[in-house]
Design an enzyme around this catalytic site. Structure first.
Site, mmCIF file in Angstrom:
data_model
loop_
_atom_site.group_PDB
_atom_site.id
_atom_site.type_symbol
_atom_site.label_atom_id
_atom_site.label_comp_id
_atom_site.label_asym_id
_atom_site.label_seq_id
_atom_site.Cartn_x
_atom_site.Cartn_y
_atom_site.Cartn_z
ATOM 1 C CD GLU A 113 -2.917 -1.124 2.345
ATOM 2 O OE1 GLU A 113 -2.640 -0.439 3.348
ATOM 3 O OE2 GLU A 113 -3.981 -1.755 2.218
ATOM 4 C CD GLU A 256 -3.436 -6.387 3.717
ATOM 5 O OE1 GLU A 256 -4.153 -5.756 4.524
ATOM 6 O OE2 GLU A 256 -2.229 -6.133 3.529
#
Length: 475
Positions: A113, A256
């Site tokens: 991220e 995720e």
């Protein structure tokens, strides 16, 4: 989750009528009580898990995975993107572990991220150069056709009111176009992390049923398409964003997704089971989404495998409670992963510390306990005591006992760690109350250490007997 911590991701092969889709589980290692890598690998094998992702390149984990046939994704943490040597990285973290009988490394995640809004662009300019250098190093090592590069992105990289209008954030459009073009040229998917729980947690107006897969009384209407759950809507927003930069057919992997079991209102065992089982059933149906009918994501990685009691609680106390297994590899709830087993199989041969706990002394005045509580909870995990937690309804003394015990187990049951100026005492009676579990730590120490622990138990037992006889107090 936007952290640079060491995380594993596991993947379970799910066979559908039209395609092979994989359910994955992120295995995080930010724990005060770590299982042996071999124990975790045995847990994966028992649950027929065939892929694992490591958010760094932990050598102990890679050694444990060698010869297992489990496919591996290793990663480069965000903070290393600007300094690492790609040739050295490939040599030390791929070449030396791969080969016949070695680790089956398939992917390298370049950061985690890195474009997260809260990072303020700190890693943004390092991602693409790192990928180019890594690809060149893979080519030189004759690994480029086997090992692929990916960049797990947070869902905040794109935005829209309705899925069909999805676009990447304006400041990311140029770099995303460059990145996606490169990923496509080397045959890699786009990896994204999606969290309906966070949408619900952060927005009191978010319809609760829209976060799950049971249908919603608040569907999102988008032209001819109707969205009944947040996952499909989020996924198709990304599909639209990719289409707008010319890559509408780009393969997508969910890096995720999951639901925590503690640490916040709405984070509980029931909600986690309903969400995760609903997600799995949704994928097994091969229904896909309105913009990609019949084409579910290539892989979807549940977050996570094990609870991580050492994670930062900055996003919320729930950060330490995402696991489908507790920290010691014991299943929290029934979950059918679609692999023939009706439920999860627990970890075996876990080496626990002796069955003893530290609690508040029943005969002592706790007026001066505040500083001790502050110490205990600043180092150990007390998040379940807060509002919404499974231990939030304990009485005052049980609260103190929970904090004392968490610290005591963190200190590997060191005798002095249960003193607290005489306010604590060791007990062999499990003080757990209802769903509030007072943990016993795990260890990877040798058998000689276990003998020493037993010798310590003997002395504690003798001390308790003497104390009870002299004080005439029945424990």
């Amino acid at each position: 989750m936007g952290s640079g911590v060491a995380l594993f991701t596991l993947s379970l092969l799910l066979v559908t009528h039209h395609a092979h889709s994989a359910i994955g589980v992120n295995w995080g290692t930010m724990s005060f009580h770590k299982l042996k890598p071999s124990t975790v690998v045995d847990l994966l094998k028992a649950n027929k898990i065939t892929k694992v992702k490591l958010f760094d390149s932990n050598p102990d984990a890679l050694r444990a995975l060698m010869g297992t046939g489990i496919q591996v994704m290793i990663s480069i943490p965000n903070e290393l993107l600007s300094t690492f040597s790609s040739d050295l990285f490939v040599q030390q973290n791929l070449s030396r572990f791969m080969g016949k009988g070695g680790a089956d490394i398939r992917y390298v995640a370049v950061g985690n991220e890195p474009f997260l809004t809260s990072y303020g662009g700190a890693y943004q300019n390092y991602v693409f150069p790192a990928m180019v250098n890594l690809q060149q190093s893979l080519v030189k090592a004759n690994l480029a056709s086997y090992v692929k590069l990916v960049v797990p992105c947070n869902a905040d990289a794109y935005e829209s009111n309705v899925p069909s209008q999805g676009t990447f954030r304006p400041e990311l459009t140029q770099i995303m176009t460059q990145l996606v073009s490169f990923l496509s040229s080397i045959g890699s998917p786009f990896v994204v992390n999606i969290y309906p729980f966070l949408s619900l947690y952060q927005n009191s107006d978010f319809p609760q049923d829209f976060a799950f897969f049971e249908g919603s009384s608040h569907p999102v209407l988008d032209g001819p398409n109707v969205y009944y759950n947040a996952f499909d809507g989020n996924f198709d927003t990304l599909v639209s964003a990719l289409a707008k930069i010319g890559y509408g057919q780009m393969p997508i992997v969910i890096g995720e997704i999951g639901w925590p079991t503690d640490g916040a209102v709405g984070a509980n065992l029931t909600a986690a089971r309903v969400f995760n089982q609903g997600l799995i059933n949704h994928l097994l149906s091969n229904k896909g989404t309105p913009l990609r009918p019949g084409s579910p994501p290539e892989d979807v990685y549940l977050f996570g495998l094990l609870d991580e009691g050492a994670k930062s609680t900055l996003p919320g106390n729930f950060e330490r409670h995402w696991g489908i297994f507790s920290f010691d590899g014991q299943a929290k709830y029934r979950l059918n992963l679609g692999l023939g087993n009706r439920g999860l199989k627990n970890a075996e041969n876990v080496q626990y510390l002796p069955s003893r706990w530290c609690v508040a002394h029943p005969a002592k005045d706790m007026t001066l306990v505040t500083d001790h509580l502050r110490l205990a909870c600043s180092q150990a995990d007390c998040t379940t005591l807060n509002d919404g937690g499974s231990c939030s309804q304990l009485g005052e003394k049980d609260n103190i006992s929970y904090a004392f015990n968490s610290y005591y187990q963190l200190q590997m049951q060191n005798e002095k760690s249960c003193d607290f100026d005489g306010l604590g005492m060791v007990t062999f009676l499990d003080p757990s109350v209802g769903e509030c579990r007072f943990l016993v730590g795990v260890t990877d120490k040798s058998s000689s250490a276990e003998l020493m622990a037993r010798w310590g138990i003997y002395h504690i037992c003798i001390g308790l007997v003497v104390w009870a006889l002299t004080r005439c107090y029945i424990l």
